[in-house]
Motif scaffolding. Structure first.
Motif, short mmCIF file in Angstrom:
data_model
loop_
_atom_site.label_atom_id
_atom_site.label_comp_id
_atom_site.label_asym_id
_atom_site.label_seq_id
_atom_site.Cartn_x
_atom_site.Cartn_y
_atom_site.Cartn_z
N MET A 83 7.53 68.69 41.56
CA MET A 83 6.29 69.62 42.48
C MET A 83 6.57 68.49 43.89
N LYS A 84 6.98 69.85 44.87
CA LYS A 84 7.18 69.13 46.26
C LYS A 84 5.42 68.78 46.47
N GLU A 85 5.41 68.23 47.55
CA GLU A 85 3.73 67.88 47.75
C GLU A 85 3.87 68.33 49.67
N TYR A 86 2.86 69.55 50.23
CA TYR A 86 3.12 70.09 51.44
C TYR A 86 2.19 68.67 52.18
N LEU A 87 2.16 69.21 53.94
CA LEU A 87 1.29 68.44 54.77
C LEU A 87 1.12 69.94 54.98
N TYR A 88 -0.41 69.86 56.25
CA TYR A 88 -0.36 70.53 57.48
C TYR A 88 -0.22 70.53 58.19
N HIS A 89 -0.30 71.80 59.72
CA HIS A 89 0.27 71.53 60.61
C HIS A 89 -0.74 72.59 61.13
N GLY A 90 -1.49 72.99 61.92
CA GLY A 90 -2.40 74.25 62.59
C GLY A 90 -1.87 74.27 63.99
N SER A 91 -1.80 76.01 64.84
CA SER A 91 -1.23 75.99 65.62
C SER A 91 -1.80 77.11 65.63
N PRO A 92 -2.22 77.81 66.80
CA PRO A 92 -2.16 78.90 67.44
C PRO A 92 -1.55 80.10 67.91
N ASN A 93 0.05 79.41 67.80
CA ASN A 93 0.61 80.04 67.52
C ASN A 93 1.89 80.35 66.81
N LYS A 94 2.83 81.14 67.05
CA LYS A 94 3.47 81.01 65.36
C LYS A 94 5.05 80.58 65.61
N TYR A 95 5.83 79.75 65.05
CA TYR A 95 7.11 79.18 65.60
C TYR A 95 8.16 79.42 64.04
N ASP A 96 8.86 79.64 64.25
CA ASP A 96 10.09 79.49 63.42
C ASP A 96 10.42 78.19 63.12
N LYS A 97 10.70 77.52 64.20
CA LYS A 97 10.44 75.75 63.12
C LYS A 97 9.54 74.95 64.78
N LEU A 98 8.83 74.42 64.03
CA LEU A 98 8.00 73.25 64.79
C LEU A 98 8.72 71.60 65.27
N ILE A 99 9.27 71.60 66.42
CA ILE A 99 10.37 70.58 67.46
C ILE A 99 8.78 69.36 67.58
N PRO A 100 9.74 68.40 67.68
CA PRO A 100 8.62 67.57 68.02
C PRO A 100 7.80 67.46 69.81
N ASN A 101 6.49 67.05 69.94
CA ASN A 101 6.46 66.76 71.40
C ASN A 101 5.64 65.72 71.55
N VAL B 156 3.63 61.61 60.51
CA VAL B 156 4.33 61.98 61.25
C VAL B 156 6.23 62.82 60.71
N CYS B 157 6.21 63.01 62.46
CA CYS B 157 8.20 63.87 62.05
C CYS B 157 8.91 63.76 62.78
N TYR B 158 9.90 62.83 62.93
CA TYR B 158 11.03 62.83 64.56
C TYR B 158 12.14 63.82 64.71
N GLU B 159 11.66 64.65 63.74
CA GLU B 159 12.94 65.77 64.46
C GLU B 159 11.75 67.23 63.51
N GLU B 160 13.11 68.14 64.18
CA GLU B 160 12.83 69.63 63.89
C GLU B 160 12.48 69.65 62.18
N ILE B 161 11.62 70.60 62.17
CA ILE B 161 11.39 71.01 60.89
C ILE B 161 10.89 72.79 60.93
N VAL B 162 11.49 73.08 59.74
CA VAL B 162 11.14 73.65 59.60
C VAL B 162 10.17 74.66 58.19
N PRO B 163 8.68 74.86 58.30
CA PRO B 163 8.06 74.81 58.03
C PRO B 163 8.27 75.98 56.19
N ASP B 164 8.09 75.53 55.08
CA ASP B 164 8.05 76.22 53.60
C ASP B 164 7.09 77.50 54.10
N ASN B 165 6.42 77.27 54.72
CA ASN B 165 5.24 78.64 54.26
C ASN B 165 4.54 78.75 55.80
N VAL B 166 4.62 79.65 56.27
CA VAL B 166 2.87 80.27 57.43
C VAL B 166 1.67 80.91 57.00
#
Length: 131
Positions: free
Chosen positions: A1-19, A101-111
Motif C-alpha cells: 500500500m502506497k504511503e502519502y505525505l501532504y503539501h498545503g497551498s492556497p493555490n491549485k497546481y497540476d504539479k509542484l515545482i521545487p522552490n 523534501v523532493c528535489y524534482e517536480e512532482i505530480v500529486p496523486d490527489n488534490v
C-alpha cells in the motif's frame, strides 16, 4: 500500500515545482525543494493562505504550538479555498521532524479542495497593536 505525505497551498497546481524555502531557525528548512509533511494538519495550515496586513507579515509553526499556525500581521484567507496535495512518500527524503523534501517536480496523486473557514481552529491570529 502506497504511503502519502501532504503539501498545503492556497493555490491549485497540476504539479509542484521545487522552490527556495526560508526558515529562520533551521538550515534543513532552507532547501530548494518541494516540502511535504506526514502531519496532515500542518499541511492544512499552509493551505489557509496568508493575507498580509503589513510589510512584516509572517506565519510561524513551532512544535510548542501544537498543530497551530501563528499569524502575525496577516490572517488566513477567510471565506476562501485551499488545497491539500497527497504525494507519494517514496519520492521524498526526510528533512527534519515531520518534514520531507523532493528535489524534482512532482505530480500529486490527489488534490483535496478545502474551505479555509472550516479549519480556523488551527489558527492563532495575533492582533496588531496600534502605536
Amino acid at each position: 500500500m502506497k504511503e502519502y505525505l501532504y503539501h498545503g497551498s492556497p493555490n491549485k497546481y497540476d504539479k509542484l515545482i521545487p522552490n527556495q524555502a526560508h526558515d529562520v531557525g533551521f538550515k534543513e528548512g532552507c532547501q530548494l525543494a518541494v516540502y511535504a509533511t506526514s502531519n496532515k494538519n500542518m499541511a492544512i495550515c499552509f493551505a489557509l493562505g496568508c493575507v498580509s496586513e503589513g510589510e512584516d507579515a509572517e506565519r510561524i509553526m513551532m512544535p510548542e504550538y501544537g498543530d497551530k499556525m501563528i499569524f502575525k500581521h496577516c490572517h488566513p484567507n477567510y471565506g476562501g479555498k485551499g488545497y491539500l496535495y497527497c504525494l507519494d512518500k517514496g519520492k521524498f527524503k526526510p528533512a527534519m521532524g515531520s518534514q520531507w523534501v523532493c528535489y524534482e517536480e512532482i505530480v500529486p496523486d490527489n488534490v483535496i479542495e478545502i474551505y479555509v473557514d472550516d479549519y480556523l481552529d488551527l489558527c492563532v491570529v495575533e492582533e496588531n497593536e496600534e502605536l
